[in-house]
Design an enzyme around this catalytic site. Structure first.
Site, PDB file in Angstrom:
ATOM      1  N   GLN A  10      39.018  41.398  46.480  1.00 58.96           N
ATOM      2  CA  GLN A  10      38.796  39.965  46.398  1.00 58.96           C
ATOM      3  C   GLN A  10      38.270  39.425  47.721  1.00 58.96           C
ATOM      4  O   GLN A  10      38.681  39.867  48.789  1.00 58.96           O
ATOM      5  CB  GLN A  10      40.098  39.243  46.030  1.00 58.96           C
ATOM      6  CG  GLN A  10      39.862  37.959  45.251  1.00 58.96           C
ATOM      7  CD  GLN A  10      41.108  37.503  44.514  1.00 58.96           C
ATOM      8  OE1 GLN A  10      41.919  38.318  44.103  1.00 58.96           O
ATOM      9  NE2 GLN A  10      41.250  36.214  44.344  1.00 58.96           N
ATOM     10  N   SER A  95      42.691  46.870  47.293  1.00 59.68           N
ATOM     11  CA  SER A  95      43.512  45.997  46.441  1.00 59.68           C
ATOM     12  C   SER A  95      43.042  46.089  44.992  1.00 59.68           C
ATOM     13  O   SER A  95      43.163  47.141  44.382  1.00 59.68           O
ATOM     14  CB  SER A  95      43.499  44.564  46.991  1.00 59.68           C
ATOM     15  OG  SER A  95      44.471  43.770  46.338  1.00 59.68           O
ATOM     16  N   LEU A  96      42.466  45.022  44.417  1.00 57.15           N
ATOM     17  CA  LEU A  96      42.029  45.106  43.017  1.00 57.15           C
ATOM     18  C   LEU A  96      41.004  46.220  42.842  1.00 57.15           C
ATOM     19  O   LEU A  96      40.851  46.776  41.747  1.00 57.15           O
ATOM     20  CB  LEU A  96      41.442  43.771  42.545  1.00 57.15           C
ATOM     21  CG  LEU A  96      39.966  43.497  42.855  1.00 57.15           C
ATOM     22  CD1 LEU A  96      39.039  44.002  41.768  1.00 57.15           C
ATOM     23  CD2 LEU A  96      39.728  42.032  43.077  1.00 57.15           C
ATOM     24  N   ARG A 120      46.869  40.568  36.129  1.00 55.63           N
ATOM     25  CA  ARG A 120      47.243  40.651  37.537  1.00 55.63           C
ATOM     26  C   ARG A 120      46.877  39.357  38.273  1.00 55.63           C
ATOM     27  O   ARG A 120      47.669  38.810  39.041  1.00 55.63           O
ATOM     28  CB  ARG A 120      46.527  41.855  38.167  1.00 55.63           C
ATOM     29  CG  ARG A 120      46.907  42.182  39.605  1.00 55.63           C
ATOM     30  CD  ARG A 120      46.167  43.473  40.008  1.00 55.63           C
ATOM     31  NE  ARG A 120      46.476  43.922  41.369  1.00 55.63           N
ATOM     32  CZ  ARG A 120      45.801  43.561  42.458  1.00 55.63           C
ATOM     33  NH1 ARG A 120      44.798  42.720  42.355  1.00 55.63           N
ATOM     34  NH2 ARG A 120      46.131  44.040  43.642  1.00 55.63           N
ATOM     35  N   HIS A 204      50.204  40.691  48.516  1.00 54.36           N
ATOM     36  CA  HIS A 204      50.693  41.884  49.219  1.00 54.36           C
ATOM     37  C   HIS A 204      51.853  41.594  50.171  1.00 54.36           C
ATOM     38  O   HIS A 204      51.864  42.046  51.313  1.00 54.36           O
ATOM     39  CB  HIS A 204      49.532  42.582  49.944  1.00 54.36           C
ATOM     40  CG  HIS A 204      48.472  43.063  49.015  1.00 54.36           C
ATOM     41  ND1 HIS A 204      48.688  44.084  48.107  1.00 54.36           N
ATOM     42  CD2 HIS A 204      47.207  42.622  48.793  1.00 54.36           C
ATOM     43  CE1 HIS A 204      47.586  44.258  47.390  1.00 54.36           C
ATOM     44  NE2 HIS A 204      46.686  43.386  47.787  1.00 54.36           N
ATOM     45  N   GLN A 253      51.774  48.363  44.756  1.00 55.37           N
ATOM     46  CA  GLN A 253      50.645  47.786  45.489  1.00 55.37           C
ATOM     47  C   GLN A 253      50.663  46.259  45.491  1.00 55.37           C
ATOM     48  O   GLN A 253      50.174  45.626  46.426  1.00 55.37           O
ATOM     49  CB  GLN A 253      49.359  48.331  44.845  1.00 55.37           C
ATOM     50  CG  GLN A 253      48.079  47.969  45.539  1.00 55.37           C
ATOM     51  CD  GLN A 253      47.105  47.357  44.562  1.00 55.37           C
ATOM     52  OE1 GLN A 253      47.405  46.366  43.905  1.00 55.37           O
ATOM     53  NE2 GLN A 253      45.923  47.938  44.471  1.00 55.37           N
TER      54      GLN A 253
END
Length: 319
Positions: A10, A95-96, A120, A204, A253
């Site tokens: 992102q 991340s994603l 998510r 996170h 995560q």
């Protein structure tokens, strides 16, 4: 094999991303159609026509970035002879982007990935009321120093290292007041810059636990296969392939640190020289060069990048 395929997270989204690819290549168009069908709405019209603030919403940005990455990969497969199984020693995503990497390596179907990322994004947004949390970039501090800053700033609240991006870029995340304290402390510890990031939630860190619970439920309902190339996990900075472990690490995560610096260093130490960043933007390519000496970052996101990528993958085969 001296190549890794990496997938952006992102922040790399931009209005119009992937449109030229979809117009030029049926293989790309098919991915966008599949994502639209999986979500039951025209996400592509938001990606290409906006408005920009709608694309920026976490619930849209996450599946949108995945769609662009997978559309780009399909074009690389059909036009440049790329093969994840043959060419990628590892796949990894920020991340994603970890979900994009898994879909690229056949661990998840594109449809399931789109739905998981929609879930998510919504869960991460809902986990903390807007304005309660924050994230900040601390530039010019090593990771250990940034962790010490976060610990000092917490004072009974949450302030944790969210992203270790390498090259002295660490992002902290948590309660807004604690993150603001971290800005001040970081400056006293020699940070070159310390600034709040324009994000809608504190990703996170342990404030995201409700989102981790939501992902545990969502991931329990999908099939994860052994990826054709190992996934370098964000939370481990080491490769994994077992579907049960992948599921577990994807849940971790949500609240865990994205250990990107160590992930790139791991891949470089295992012979990877060329890091193909597949999808929107050039963030990861920029980081790679600063993390690993001699590493080459190759960003592929539009029709104009395909020929150079083809040459770069040929160099992998010849080298």
């Amino acid at each position: 094999m001296t190549a890794a395929f990496t997938f952006p997270g992102q922040g790399s989204q931009a209005l119009g991303m992937g449109k030229a690819l979809a117009e030029a290549f049926p293989a790309a168009r098919a991915v966008f159609d599949e994502v639209d069908a999986a979500l039951g709405e025209k996400l592509t019209s938001i990606i290409w026509d906006g408005p920009a603030e709608t694309l920026q919403l976490t619930e849209n940005a996450q599946p949108a970035l995945m769609a662009v990455s997978l559309a780009t990969l399909r074009v690389l497969e059909t036009e440049a002879g790329f093969s994840v199984a043959k060419d990628a020693a590892f796949v990894a995503g920020h991340s994603l982007g970890e979900y994009s990497a898994l879909a690229a390596a056949g661990g998840l179907s594109i449809s399931d990935t789109a739905r998981l990322l929609r879930t998510r994004g919504l869960a991460m947004q809902k986990a903390v009321p807007v304005g309660v949390g924050a994230m900040a970039a601390l530039l010019g501090l090593e990771y250990e120093t940034a962790v010490a800053v976060a610990n000092e700033a917490a004072q009974g609240q949450v302030c944790e290292a969210a992203n270790d991006n390498g090259a002295g870029q660490v992002v902290v995340s948590g309660d807004k007041a604690a993150v603001e304290r971290a800005l001040e402390i970081a400056r006293t510890k020699g940070a070159k810059r310390a600034m709040l990031l324009p994000v809608s939630a504190p990703f996170h860190c342990r404030l995201m636990q409700p989102a981790a619970d939501a992902m545990a439920e969502a991931l329990a309902g999908v099939t994860i296969k052994w990826p054709v190339s190992p996934l370098v996990s964000n939370v481990l900075a080491a490769p994994i392939s077992d579907p049960d472990e992948i599921r577990r690490r994807l849940i971790e995560q949500v609240t865990g640190t994205v250990r990107w610096r160590e992930s790139v260093a791991y891949m470089a130490s295992h012979g990877v020289v060329r890091f193909f960043e597949i999808g929107a933007g050039k963030v990861l390519s920029g980081l790679v060069k600063r993390i690993a000496d001699g590493a080459i970052g190759i960003s592929v996101g539009g029709p104009g990048d395909i020929a150079a990528a083809k040459d770069a993958i040929a160099a992998v085969h010849s080298g």
